[in-house]
Design an enzyme around this catalytic site. Structure first.
Site, PDB file in Angstrom:
ATOM      1  CB  ALA A 131       9.132  82.520 120.105  1.00 51.50           C
ATOM      2  CE1 TYR A 162       9.537  71.662 117.086  1.00 45.96           C
ATOM      3  CE2 TYR A 162       9.583  69.857 115.513  1.00 45.96           C
ATOM      4  CZ  TYR A 162       9.213  71.143 115.852  1.00 45.96           C
ATOM      5  OH  TYR A 162       8.515  71.921 114.950  1.00 45.96           O
ATOM      6  N   GLY A 195       0.334  88.849 114.727  1.00 49.13           N
ATOM      7  CA  GLY A 195       1.769  88.621 114.608  1.00 49.13           C
ATOM      8  C   GLY A 195       2.150  88.418 113.156  1.00 49.13           C
ATOM      9  N   GLY A 196       2.929  87.376 112.891  1.00 47.99           N
ATOM     10  CA  GLY A 196       3.257  87.026 111.518  1.00 47.99           C
ATOM     11  C   GLY A 196       2.361  85.935 110.967  1.00 47.99           C
ATOM     12  N   GLY A 197       1.413  85.461 111.787  1.00 42.26           N
ATOM     13  CA  GLY A 197       0.486  84.430 111.340  1.00 42.26           C
ATOM     14  C   GLY A 197       1.071  83.033 111.312  1.00 42.26           C
TER      15      GLY A 197
END
EC number: 2.5.1.26
Length: 535
Positions: A213, A445, A131-133
């Protein structure tokens, strides 16, 4: 003439080298920490040069057909060894790269993806879709054993919007596209995906799909699942492509099998994504509360009202003070509405009215708190890296629960975090915000800011993380709302999922990936390794 600003991805930390915290910003950050923690050792530690780390040589040689898209460069391999969690950043700072891919492969066609899986399947080589890491749960780390080599599969060259259906408001998009480039390609059509996770700039569509996501938008289409019309996935046994449909009752959804599969069942190469018109009307406000339970009740009323704000982010007192510079004993609720079709002032007015019924006071200058917090939010990962360099423990974790369980879960998680912080760090702060709200529950969160000891901060965080994860599991929360499972959440995910589903997932893995090469250890144990999860 507009001059393009070049940037360099950081191999060891978040984002770009140019975006790192330096100069006055860094000095102010360190000064604040020194004031809060007098006597704390705040020595800065520079990241090492990967060339100096003496990484083991690559064990693999690609077939000639893939040589042109394969790299064994030391820095490239180091940059693909970890994700971007706190423990990843700290291990990079220490030069602790125990698990490094042998090769980084960047296919430029889907056929090359097929060729990679064919080669690795026949050779028994592990393949980790990158992916994008930006994974923060060990999802891209080659932490696996028993393989003659590991390939990190980076789809960054598959980054085009291939087709836009303006009539249905959907687009066919290659999975390797990063968030900003995706929106740039959609903008001329007047359409947008409107999916903006915090990692938006450094994550890909394929990564969003594979990890389920969520974006910034707090209600309605919160997860990428809701925006997915169909998927095209390359598996070791063939290509799966679902039909484009607005909805279907034809058996279990094939897309749902791959959404959230975290690269264990196949490699997502394309998707048709649902779009929307770009918003034209916006309205927002911030509301302060003297009492946190009242703030939670107001937020719940809004979530259940049918108003569907685009932003409904409740910051507790600590979060509001640390990251928005606002003092409010019960926290601050940041509200925003938007529409491409009609003014939204009436919706905002009704939401504010609901807040006032719970004692909320609307701030004068309604966008200031929102703007200040948003600016801080985008800088948080960079500041986390700067604090990691001076030996602080700074990390987040998230969950979701039903409204009836929130009070007990919040109390238990806060108590567990504070106890663990006292035990392993001595002193620290825990914050909480709602990232998303649903009619039946919030997604809390949490942030941890604690004094650390250089050389021990990974172990300190691991103890805190284990304590809060146990509290979440014991009080009916999910081990992850949107960070994914990866390798780090596996112990709690194994307990959360129903056993019949675990059997079905294991069977799907065996059918689609018979050689067991795709992202071993994520979601399921490695082949031949019974449930073992090691850090």
């Amino acid at each position: 003439m507009v001059r393009e600003v070049l940037s360099t991805r950081s191999w060891w930390g978040w984002g770009t080298v140019e975006g790192a915290v330096t100069g006055n910003e860094r000095a102010a950050l360190v000064e604040r920490v020194a004031a809060l923690l007098p006597g704390q050792d705040l020595t800065d530690h520079e990241p090492p040069d990967p060339v100096d780390l003496a990484l083991p040589p690559a064990r693999l040689r690609p077939p000639d057909s893939l040589a042109g898209c394969t790299s064994d460069d030391v820095t490239d391999r180091a940059a693909h060894a970890h994700g971007k969690a706190f423990r990843d950043v700290v291990r990079n700072l220490h030069g602790d790269l125990r698990h490094v891919p042998d090769l980084v492969v960047r296919p430029s066609t889907e056929q090359q993806v097929v060729d990679v899986l064919d080669w690795c399947g026949s050779a028994g080589v592990a393949v980790i879709p990158y992916g994008g890491g930006s994974s923060v749960v060990g999802g891209v780390e080659p932490r696996c054993t028993g393989y003659p080599g590991v390939v990190s599969l980076d789809l960054g060259r598959l980054d085009r919007v291939i087709e836009i259906d303006t009539t249905s408001r959907a687009a066919r998009v290659q999975a390797g596209v990063f968030g900003p480039h995706l929106e740039d390609q959609l903008r001329p059509s007047g359409l947008t995906l409107r999916h903006f996770p915090q990692s938006f700039e450094f994550s890909t569509l394929g990564g969003w799909l594979a990890t389920r996501a969520s974006g910034h938008y707090a209600t309605l289409t919160t997860h990428i699942d809701d925006l997915t019309e169909s998927l095209r996935v390359v598996s070791p046994v063939g290509i799966s492509e679902s039909r484009r449909l607005p909805g279907s009752g034809a058996g279990p959804s094939p897309d749902r099998m791959f959404l959230g599969s975290e690269g264990t069942l196949g490699v997502i190469t394309e998707a048709w994504m649902r779009l929307r018109d770009r918003p034209q009307h916006r309205a927002g406000a911030s509301v302060r509360f003297a009492d946190y339970p009242a703030a939670v009740a107001a937020t719940r009323d809004i979530a259940q009202s049918g108003l569907h704000p685009s932003n409904c982010r409740l910051l507790d007192a600590a979060e509001a003070f640390l990251n928005a510079g606002v003092s409010a004993g019960g926290g601050v609720l940041v509200l925003a509405f938007e529409s491409a079709d009609h003014p939204v002032d009436a919706s905002l007015a009704r939401a504010v009215e609901l807040c006032r019924e719970h004692g909320g006071v609307v701030d004068a200058g309604p966008t200031r708190v929102s703007d200040d917090w948003r600016s801080s939010f985008l800088r948080m990962p960079y500041q986390r890296d700067a604090l990691a360099r001076i030996g602080m423990v700074v990390e987040t974790f998230e969950t979701a629960c039903t409204w009836d369980r929130f009070e007990a879960l919040h109390a238990a998680v806060t108590e567990a975090a504070q106890a663990a912080i006292r035990e392993v760090c001595g002193v620290g702060v825990i914050t909480c915000r709602f990232t998303h709200v649903y009619p039946d529950g919030p997604a809390p969160y949490f942030g941890v800011y604690a004094a650390g000891k250089w050389g021990s901060t990974v172990a300190q965080w691991d103890e805190i993380k284990a304590a809060v994860s146990e509290a979440i599991a014991a009080h009916g929360g999910t081990i992850t709302h949107h960070h994914a499972v990866g390798r780090d959440h596996r112990p709690w995910y194994d307990r959360q999922r129903p056993e019949p589903f675990a059997l079905a997932l294991t069977a799907a893995k065996a059918a689609l990936d018979p050689a067991g090469i795709l992202n071993p250890g994520v979601l399921l144990p490695e082949p031949g390794v019974r449930g073992r999860v090691t850090w």
